[in-house]
Design an enzyme around this catalytic site. Structure first.
Site, PDB file in Angstrom:
ATOM      1  N   GLY A  12      33.738  16.873   6.167  1.00 29.89           N
ATOM      2  CA  GLY A  12      33.095  17.940   5.390  1.00 29.89           C
ATOM      3  C   GLY A  12      31.645  18.146   5.810  1.00 29.89           C
ATOM      4  CG  ASP A  13      28.904  18.427   3.532  1.00 29.20           C
ATOM      5  OD1 ASP A  13      29.233  19.441   2.890  1.00 29.20           O
ATOM      6  OD2 ASP A  13      28.724  17.310   3.000  1.00 29.20           O
ATOM      7  CE  LYS A  16      33.945  23.121   5.419  1.00 29.91           C
ATOM      8  NZ  LYS A  16      33.142  21.890   5.492  1.00 29.91           N
ATOM      9  N   GLY A  17      30.069  26.940   6.634  1.00 28.46           N
ATOM     10  CA  GLY A  17      29.469  28.136   6.031  1.00 28.46           C
ATOM     11  C   GLY A  17      28.740  28.961   7.076  1.00 28.46           C
ATOM     12  CE  LYS A  18      24.680  28.954  13.019  1.00 29.76           C
ATOM     13  NZ  LYS A  18      23.544  28.711  13.829  1.00 29.76           N
ATOM     14  CB  ALA A  39      33.351  23.548  -1.084  1.00 36.26           C
ATOM     15  N   GLY A  40      30.277  22.963  -0.794  1.00 38.42           N
ATOM     16  CA  GLY A  40      28.963  23.611  -0.771  1.00 38.42           C
ATOM     17  C   GLY A  40      28.776  24.148   0.621  1.00 38.42           C
ATOM     18  CG  HIS A  41      31.255  26.284   2.363  1.00 38.75           C
ATOM     19  ND1 HIS A  41      32.462  26.906   2.468  1.00 38.75           N
ATOM     20  CD2 HIS A  41      31.535  24.955   2.297  1.00 38.75           C
ATOM     21  CE1 HIS A  41      33.429  25.995   2.466  1.00 38.75           C
ATOM     22  NE2 HIS A  41      32.879  24.811   2.354  1.00 38.75           N
ATOM     23  CB  THR A  42      24.280  25.968   3.699  1.00 35.48           C
ATOM     24  OG1 THR A  42      24.545  24.813   2.906  1.00 35.48           O
ATOM     25  CG2 THR A  42      22.844  26.432   3.500  1.00 35.48           C
ATOM     26  CD  GLN A 219      36.863  20.266  -0.199  1.00 32.36           C
ATOM     27  OE1 GLN A 219      37.932  20.831  -0.249  1.00 32.36           O
ATOM     28  NE2 GLN A 219      35.839  20.691  -0.919  1.00 32.36           N
ATOM     29  CB  THR A 295      26.498  15.695  -5.316  1.00 29.97           C
ATOM     30  OG1 THR A 295      26.561  15.271  -3.948  1.00 29.97           O
ATOM     31  CG2 THR A 295      27.892  16.052  -5.804  1.00 29.97           C
TER      32      THR A 295
HETATM   33  P1  GDP Z   1      29.669  23.191   5.150  1.00 36.28           P
HETATM   34  O1  GDP Z   1      30.060  22.549   3.869  1.00 36.28           O
HETATM   35  O2  GDP Z   1      30.549  22.776   6.290  1.00 36.28           O
HETATM   36  O3  GDP Z   1      29.540  24.680   5.054  1.00 36.28           O
HETATM   37  O4  GDP Z   1      28.217  22.617   5.503  1.00 36.28           O
HETATM   38  P2  GDP Z   1      26.969  22.481   4.502  1.00 36.28           P
HETATM   39  O5  GDP Z   1      26.396  23.824   4.280  1.00 36.28           O
HETATM   40  O6  GDP Z   1      27.322  21.669   3.319  1.00 36.28           O
HETATM   41  O7  GDP Z   1      26.004  21.570   5.361  1.00 36.28           O
HETATM   42  C1  GDP Z   1      25.565  21.946   6.627  1.00 36.28           C
HETATM   43  C2  GDP Z   1      24.043  21.979   6.611  1.00 36.28           C
HETATM   44  O8  GDP Z   1      23.570  22.074   7.939  1.00 36.28           O
HETATM   45  C3  GDP Z   1      23.462  23.171   5.894  1.00 36.28           C
HETATM   46  O9  GDP Z   1      22.224  22.809   5.347  1.00 36.28           O
HETATM   47  C4  GDP Z   1      23.263  24.194   7.020  1.00 36.28           C
HETATM   48  O10 GDP Z   1      22.247  25.152   6.737  1.00 36.28           O
HETATM   49  C5  GDP Z   1      22.855  23.297   8.131  1.00 36.28           C
HETATM   50  N1  GDP Z   1      23.211  23.722   9.488  1.00 36.28           N
HETATM   51  C6  GDP Z   1      24.334  24.370   9.923  1.00 36.28           C
HETATM   52  N2  GDP Z   1      24.315  24.478  11.269  1.00 36.28           N
HETATM   53  C7  GDP Z   1      23.178  23.893  11.683  1.00 36.28           C
HETATM   54  C8  GDP Z   1      22.606  23.634  12.970  1.00 36.28           C
HETATM   55  O11 GDP Z   1      23.156  23.968  14.007  1.00 36.28           O
HETATM   56  N3  GDP Z   1      21.407  22.981  12.997  1.00 36.28           N
HETATM   57  C9  GDP Z   1      20.753  22.572  11.870  1.00 36.28           C
HETATM   58  N4  GDP Z   1      19.608  21.951  11.995  1.00 36.28           N
HETATM   59  N5  GDP Z   1      21.275  22.798  10.644  1.00 36.28           N
HETATM   60  C10 GDP Z   1      22.468  23.423  10.569  1.00 36.28           C
HETATM   61  P1  IMO Z   2      32.393  21.081   1.946  1.00 37.40           P
HETATM   62  O1  IMO Z   2      33.380  22.210   1.826  1.00 37.40           O
HETATM   63  C1  IMO Z   2      31.655  16.798   1.898  1.00 37.40           C
HETATM   64  C2  IMO Z   2      34.095  14.399  -0.850  1.00 37.40           C
HETATM   65  C3  IMO Z   2      33.397  13.730  -2.011  1.00 37.40           C
HETATM   66  C4  IMO Z   2      34.286  12.508  -2.192  1.00 37.40           C
HETATM   67  C5  IMO Z   2      35.678  13.056  -1.888  1.00 37.40           C
HETATM   68  C6  IMO Z   2      36.489  13.436  -3.124  1.00 37.40           C
HETATM   69  O2  IMO Z   2      31.019  21.415   1.538  1.00 37.40           O
HETATM   70  O3  IMO Z   2      32.499  20.477   3.317  1.00 37.40           O
HETATM   71  P2  IMO Z   2      36.310  15.469  -4.855  1.00 37.40           P
HETATM   72  O4  IMO Z   2      35.187  15.919  -5.713  1.00 37.40           O
HETATM   73  O5  IMO Z   2      36.794  16.492  -3.886  1.00 37.40           O
HETATM   74  O6  IMO Z   2      37.441  14.865  -5.623  1.00 37.40           O
HETATM   75  O7  IMO Z   2      35.698  14.254  -3.987  1.00 37.40           O
HETATM   76  O8  IMO Z   2      35.485  14.198  -1.081  1.00 37.40           O
HETATM   77  N1  IMO Z   2      33.875  15.868  -0.754  1.00 37.40           N
HETATM   78  C7  IMO Z   2      33.106  16.449   0.169  1.00 37.40           C
HETATM   79  N2  IMO Z   2      32.302  15.914   1.115  1.00 37.40           N
HETATM   80  N3  IMO Z   2      31.785  18.131   1.802  1.00 37.40           N
HETATM   81  C8  IMO Z   2      32.612  18.680   0.889  1.00 37.40           C
HETATM   82  O9  IMO Z   2      32.883  19.992   0.852  1.00 37.40           O
HETATM   83  C9  IMO Z   2      33.280  17.831  -0.022  1.00 37.40           C
HETATM   84  N4  IMO Z   2      34.118  18.045  -1.052  1.00 37.40           N
HETATM   85  C10 IMO Z   2      34.489  16.832  -1.485  1.00 37.40           C
HETATM   86  O10 IMO Z   2      32.072  13.385  -1.696  1.00 37.40           O
HETATM   87  O11 IMO Z   2      33.991  11.548  -1.210  1.00 37.40           O
HETATM   88 MG    MG Z   3      29.169  21.413   2.377  1.00 36.63          MG
END
Ligand code: GDP
Ligand code: IMO
Ligand code: MG
Length: 420
Positions: A12-13, A16-18, A39-42, A219, A295
């Site tokens: 996860g993280d 994907k959002g970007k 989820a948290g997509h930035t 995720q 979180t």
């Molecule tokens: P997601 O859950 O997969 O959409 O990812 P998140 O948004 O939770 O976390 C990714 C973080 O990395 C966010 O703060 C984005 O703004 C940041 N991000 C995405 N791509 C890049 C990159 O290429 N470089 C940097 N420095 N940050 C990035």
């Molecule tokens: P995005 O879409 C990263 C993790 C939690 C925990 C496990 C189970 O932003 O990538 P849950 O609340 O789903 O029952 O938690 O999964 N988790 C993530 N980790 N990015 C996420 O979403 C997540 N969604 C759940 O931290 O370990």
């Molecule tokens: Mg995320």
């Protein structure tokens, strides 16, 4: 290709959002297919940052957004995000599948309470995800179509709340009252009524008419309920097969984009073979701003793990990789990447099915010379040769082309690498 599936290839993280925001420019419809507001997509555009938990990332590009049948909807979060998008971007164009599950207040309570009682904690986001999907499986869930229908909603609450009260009582929590819940939630259900649409049928017709559709995963593959590092996983299906099932469309030829950081992070508990600690981990965490979008928890940090990418790619059928956060590695003297694991003296190239074996894996590393990236890059060939070698090593080991390279959070900090 009219259909693209975007999958997190790690824990996860991955960014994907970007990537979805970038791809949305050419899309007509963006569909969230799993998970909920865990989820948290930035999405970063200029000096604006959007952190979306439920609304598909395509909302920032004003695209038609859908929540498919496999999504768990917290109505409060959805209404807040609709309001945010309408304030910052413009009128939302949203369709919600009648089959999507509703996260109820008791799901949040039960998620928190069961985590507290577990001897091995998973570190869930406490958004009620596990209890909501458990209710779907045990047929005690409330679907979107029921939620928005006053009589049906009341009827379902009367059926389900006594059962939920048994669980609440067992955890020593205050029991719920069906009438009070109905009163608390019916205003929200009324506001969301207009968004109902059979997303499965809508996508079928749209694809037939040549529309470009993106299926947005939440995720990461190693949080998949079956194929992830069970029990340290989420409760939905995060891979490409889950995308088709949830969207309610038959398998189509499509792009399957595995999104991976140039290193690896994990938030929450569970095995993480390439995890690093100490000052290097802190430096990467700070530079990459590795704190949970939902979180705020610090993310665990480690080197890129190619057995993970290989496994995710095989099961999801990645047609390409989008490599993110390459800039975060800039300035390191040396970069390590795990190309295989050793388990009990044996070399393995994929993630073992047993989580207890994964916990015993020792990563086998290749060491590469570090690189310095400049802030503005126009093409793949502007990357230093060491960075290009890193990308080549990934491609060679996974057997998949890296097509997109992200070197900053901003939409425009993205490179497309031509097929060689
Ligand atoms: P997601 O859950 O997969 O959409 O990812 P998140 O948004 O939770 O976390 C990714 C973080 O990395 C966010 O703060 C984005 O703004 C940041 N991000 C995405 N791509 C890049 C990159 O290429 N470089 C940097 N420095 N940050 C990035
Ligand atoms: P995005 O879409 C990263 C993790 C939690 C925990 C496990 C189970 O932003 O990538 P849950 O609340 O789903 O029952 O938690 O999964 N988790 C993530 N980790 N990015 C996420 O979403 C997540 N969604 C759940 O931290 O370990
Ligand atoms: Mg995320």
């Amino acid at each position: 290709m009219p259909l693209s599936v975007i999958i997190g290839a790690q824990f996860g993280d991955e960014g994907k959002g970007k990537i979805i925001d970038y791809l949305s420019e050419k899309a007509d419809i963006v569909v969230r297919f799993n998970g909920g507001d865990n989820a948290g997509h930035t999405v970063v555009v200029g000096n604006k940052t959007y952190k979306l938990h439920l609304m598909p990332s395509g909302a920032v590009q004003k695209k038609i957004c859908c929540l498919a049948s496999g999504v768990a909807i917290n109505p409060k979060t959805l209404l807040e995000e609709i309001e945010l998008i309408e304030k910052e971007v413009g009128k939302v164009k949203l369709f919600v599948d009648p089959r999507a599950q509703i996260i109820m207040p008791y799901h949040l309570l039960l998620d928190g309470a069961s985590e507290e009682k577990k001897c091995k904690k998973i570190g869930t986001t406490k958004k009620g995800i596990g209890p909501c999907y458990a209710d779907r499986a045990s047929r005690q869930g409330i679907r979107f179509s029921e939620f928005i229908n006053k009589n049906k909603f009341y009827e379902r609450l009367k059926e389900v709340v006594p059962l939920k009260n048994l669980e609440l009582k067992a955890f020593g929590l205050k029991q719920k009252n069906a009438e009070a819940l109905f009163k608390e939630l019916s205003k929200m259900s009324y506001k969301l009524k207009k968004y109902q649409m059979d997303v499965s049928k809508y996508l079928h017709v749209s694809l037939k008419n040549g529309k470009e559709v993106l299926l947005e995963g939440a995720q990461g593959f190693f949080l998949d309920n079956d194929f992830g590092t069970y029990p340290y996983v989420t409760s939905s299906h995060t891979g490409s097969a889950g995308a088709f099932m949830s969207a309610g469309i038959a398998y189509h030829e499509c792009r399957v984009i595995g999104v991976s950081k140039a290193y690896c992070t994990r938030v929450g508990a569970g095995p993480f073979p390439t995890e690093i600690n100490g000052s290097l981990a802190s430096a990467i965490r700070e530079k990459g701003n590795e704190y949970g979008t939902t979180t705020g928890r610090p993310r665990r940090v480690g080197w890129l793990d190619l057995p993970m990418l290989r496994t995710a790619s095989r099961i999801c059928g990645f047609t390409e990789i989008a490599l993110t956060k390459l800039d975060v590695l800039s300035g390191l003297k040396e970069i390590k990447v795990s190309t295989a694991y050793k388990i009990g003296g044996k070399k393995v190239k994929e993630v073992p099915a047993d989580t207890f074996l994964l916990e015993k894996c020792k990563p086998m590393y290749v060491r590469l010379k570090g690189f310095e990236l400049s802030h503005e890059l126009k093409s793949f060939y502007d990357l230093p040769s060491e960075a290009r070698s890193y990308i080549k090593l990934i491609e060679k080991n996974v057997g998949i082309r890296v097509r997109m390279i992200s070197y900053g959070p901003e939409r425009k900090q993205t490179l497309i690498k031509a097929q060689e």
